[in-house]
Scaffold this motif. Structure first.
Motif, PDB file in Angstrom:
ATOM      1  N   ARG A  85      24.468 -39.009   1.099  1.00 58.22           N
ATOM      2  CA  ARG A  85      25.024 -37.858   1.831  1.00 58.22           C
ATOM      3  C   ARG A  85      26.176 -38.297   2.724  1.00 58.22           C
ATOM      4  O   ARG A  85      27.221 -37.644   2.778  1.00 58.22           O
ATOM      5  N   ARG A  86      25.986 -39.408   3.425  1.00 55.57           N
ATOM      6  CA  ARG A  86      27.037 -39.905   4.321  1.00 55.57           C
ATOM      7  C   ARG A  86      28.261 -40.364   3.535  1.00 55.57           C
ATOM      8  O   ARG A  86      29.399 -40.112   3.940  1.00 55.57           O
ATOM      9  N   TRP A  87      28.045 -41.060   2.430  1.00 57.13           N
ATOM     10  CA  TRP A  87      29.164 -41.483   1.585  1.00 57.13           C
ATOM     11  C   TRP A  87      29.917 -40.269   1.038  1.00 57.13           C
ATOM     12  O   TRP A  87      31.139 -40.256   0.982  1.00 57.13           O
ATOM     13  N   THR A  88      29.186 -39.245   0.597  1.00 65.89           N
ATOM     14  CA  THR A  88      29.820 -38.045   0.048  1.00 65.89           C
ATOM     15  C   THR A  88      30.694 -37.366   1.096  1.00 65.89           C
ATOM     16  O   THR A  88      31.841 -37.014   0.832  1.00 65.89           O
ATOM     17  N   ALA A  89      30.165 -37.188   2.298  1.00 66.75           N
ATOM     18  CA  ALA A  89      30.936 -36.541   3.370  1.00 66.75           C
ATOM     19  C   ALA A  89      32.177 -37.356   3.714  1.00 66.75           C
ATOM     20  O   ALA A  89      33.274 -36.807   3.878  1.00 66.75           O
ATOM     21  N   ALA A  90      32.025 -38.665   3.811  1.00 65.24           N
ATOM     22  CA  ALA A  90      33.158 -39.528   4.149  1.00 65.24           C
ATOM     23  C   ALA A  90      34.191 -39.530   3.027  1.00 65.24           C
ATOM     24  O   ALA A  90      35.398 -39.424   3.279  1.00 65.24           O
ATOM     25  N   ALA A  91      33.750 -39.631   1.778  1.00 64.25           N
ATOM     26  CA  ALA A  91      34.676 -39.657   0.644  1.00 64.25           C
ATOM     27  C   ALA A  91      35.450 -38.345   0.540  1.00 64.25           C
ATOM     28  O   ALA A  91      36.635 -38.344   0.209  1.00 64.25           O
ATOM     29  N   ALA A  92      34.805 -37.229   0.830  1.00 64.02           N
ATOM     30  CA  ALA A  92      35.492 -35.934   0.796  1.00 64.02           C
ATOM     31  C   ALA A  92      36.604 -35.894   1.842  1.00 64.02           C
ATOM     32  O   ALA A  92      37.710 -35.433   1.566  1.00 64.02           O
ATOM     33  N   ARG A  93      36.320 -36.393   3.049  1.00 68.63           N
ATOM     34  CA  ARG A  93      37.349 -36.425   4.103  1.00 68.63           C
ATOM     35  C   ARG A  93      38.490 -37.354   3.731  1.00 68.63           C
ATOM     36  O   ARG A  93      39.666 -37.006   3.877  1.00 68.63           O
ATOM     37  N   LEU A  94      38.156 -38.551   3.258  1.00 64.87           N
ATOM     38  CA  LEU A  94      39.191 -39.519   2.897  1.00 64.87           C
ATOM     39  C   LEU A  94      40.065 -38.999   1.756  1.00 64.87           C
ATOM     40  O   LEU A  94      41.285 -39.167   1.774  1.00 64.87           O
ATOM     41  N   SER A  95      39.454 -38.357   0.768  1.00 67.32           N
ATOM     42  CA  SER A  95      40.214 -37.814  -0.361  1.00 67.32           C
ATOM     43  C   SER A  95      41.184 -36.722   0.076  1.00 67.32           C
ATOM     44  O   SER A  95      42.213 -36.514  -0.554  1.00 67.32           O
ATOM     45  N   ALA A  96      40.852 -36.035   1.144  1.00 66.15           N
ATOM     46  CA  ALA A  96      41.727 -34.986   1.678  1.00 66.15           C
ATOM     47  C   ALA A  96      42.811 -35.557   2.587  1.00 66.15           C
ATOM     48  O   ALA A  96      43.603 -34.806   3.153  1.00 66.15           O
ATOM     49  N   GLY A  97      42.815 -36.885   2.763  1.00 66.10           N
ATOM     50  CA  GLY A  97      43.817 -37.512   3.615  1.00 66.10           C
ATOM     51  C   GLY A  97      43.464 -37.473   5.090  1.00 66.10           C
ATOM     52  O   GLY A  97      44.328 -37.661   5.951  1.00 66.10           O
ATOM     53  N   GLU A  98      42.184 -37.236   5.397  1.00 70.88           N
ATOM     54  CA  GLU A  98      41.724 -37.163   6.784  1.00 70.88           C
ATOM     55  C   GLU A  98      41.083 -38.482   7.202  1.00 70.88           C
ATOM     56  O   GLU A  98      40.572 -39.224   6.373  1.00 70.88           O
ATOM     57  N   SER A  99      41.089 -38.741   8.504  1.00 67.18           N
ATOM     58  CA  SER A  99      40.397 -39.929   9.014  1.00 67.18           C
ATOM     59  C   SER A  99      38.918 -39.588   9.182  1.00 67.18           C
ATOM     60  O   SER A  99      38.523 -38.428   9.107  1.00 67.18           O
ATOM     61  N   LEU A 100      38.107 -40.599   9.444  1.00 65.40           N
ATOM     62  CA  LEU A 100      36.669 -40.378   9.600  1.00 65.40           C
ATOM     63  C   LEU A 100      36.273 -40.047  11.029  1.00 65.40           C
ATOM     64  O   LEU A 100      35.132 -39.714  11.277  1.00 65.40           O
ATOM     65  N   GLY A 101      37.179 -40.166  11.957  1.00 64.90           N
ATOM     66  CA  GLY A 101      36.862 -39.842  13.347  1.00 64.90           C
ATOM     67  C   GLY A 101      37.087 -38.377  13.641  1.00 64.90           C
ATOM     68  O   GLY A 101      37.790 -37.677  12.924  1.00 64.90           O
ATOM     69  N   ASP A 102      36.482 -37.920  14.727  1.00 65.46           N
ATOM     70  CA  ASP A 102      36.690 -36.541  15.151  1.00 65.46           C
ATOM     71  C   ASP A 102      37.665 -36.469  16.329  1.00 65.46           C
ATOM     72  O   ASP A 102      37.835 -35.426  16.940  1.00 65.46           O
ATOM     73  N   GLY A 103      38.281 -37.594  16.642  1.00 65.63           N
ATOM     74  CA  GLY A 103      39.234 -37.615  17.748  1.00 65.63           C
ATOM     75  C   GLY A 103      38.685 -38.234  19.007  1.00 65.63           C
ATOM     76  O   GLY A 103      39.418 -38.789  19.807  1.00 65.63           O
ATOM     77  N   SER A 104      37.361 -38.145  19.198  1.00 61.46           N
ATOM     78  CA  SER A 104      36.769 -38.742  20.397  1.00 61.46           C
ATOM     79  C   SER A 104      36.492 -40.213  20.134  1.00 61.46           C
ATOM     80  O   SER A 104      36.082 -40.596  19.052  1.00 61.46           O
ATOM     81  N   VAL A 105      36.749 -41.051  21.122  1.00 70.21           N
ATOM     82  CA  VAL A 105      36.566 -42.492  20.978  1.00 70.21           C
ATOM     83  C   VAL A 105      35.698 -43.004  22.112  1.00 70.21           C
ATOM     84  O   VAL A 105      35.933 -42.696  23.280  1.00 70.21           O
ATOM     85  N   ASP A 106      34.671 -43.766  21.770  1.00 71.45           N
ATOM     86  CA  ASP A 106      33.816 -44.416  22.756  1.00 71.45           C
ATOM     87  C   ASP A 106      34.415 -45.792  23.027  1.00 71.45           C
ATOM     88  O   ASP A 106      34.526 -46.617  22.117  1.00 71.45           O
TER      89      ASP A 106
END
Length: 198
Positions: A85-106
């Motif tokens: 599930r995590r790989w699928t969600a990440a791969a979908a974002r990456l394929s769309a040219g998006e980064s994996l972060g939501d903008g917030s950084v710890d």
């Protein structure tokens, strides 16, 4: 979550896994590709969801990065499901040219995205997930209760004449293939999925 044993795999050493794993991936994995223009009609985005996994019927890109992984002993079926599930969600974002972060950084934690492809276009990235026969059964043991679901075509391919395969760095339970028109984009996808797998 499933912890993966990370070993570098020679491309030819994983050819058997890739050939069999991609067949299984087309039947089992949830990551699908429609082969049409992706998000917002961008021509450099390969649609992630559709009748086939991305990379199955996608026009060939110029770059490939591939890795095979073993699920460590002690991982459960739920761990493997969570990883997929995590790989699928990440791969979908990456394929769309998006980064994996939501903008917030710890400030005390590593960033959610390694950043090699920051600012780059999607570059026709396709991420294909595959399964090796040992995910279903290893040493006669049904590891995750899915041995009966293994496709008939998924089996270990015998070594070809001239092969000098090292059993310690061949095969694998899971395979990730990333193809793109820019090498950093393909590398970035595999590196980030490997990080998620840890």
């Amino acid at each position: 979550m499933a912890r993966l044993e990370m070993n570098r795999r020679r491309f030819l050493g994983t050819a058997g896994l890739t050939a069999g794993g991609l067949v299984a991936g087309g039947a089992i994995a949830t990551a699908l590709d429609g082969g049409e223009a992706g998000a917002g009609g961008r021509s450099d985005v390969v649609a992630f969801y559709g009748p086939h996994q991305a990379g199955i019927t996608t026009p060939t890109q110029s770059r490939l990065h591939i890795a095979a992984f073993d699920v460590v002993e002690g991982a459960s079926r739920a761990d493997v499901q969570d990883l997929m599930r995590r790989w699928t969600a990440a791969a979908a974002r990456l394929s769309a040219g998006e980064s994996l972060g939501d903008g917030s950084v710890d400030a005390l934690a590593p960033p959610p995205d390694t950043g090699e492809a920051a600012g780059m276009p999607a570059s026709n990235l396709s991420v294909t997930l595959g399964f090796g026969p040992t995910l279903f059964e290893r040493d006669g043991r049904d590891r995750f209760g899915i041995a009966a679901q293994r496709p008939d075509a998924l089996h270990q391919i015998e070594a070809l004449p001239g092969d000098e395969l090292d059993p310690a760095s061949s095969g694998g339970d899971l395979c990730v293939q990333a193809c793109a028109d820019v090498p950093e984009v393909a590398f970035h996808a595999v590196r980030n999925l490997a990080r998620i797998g840890r």
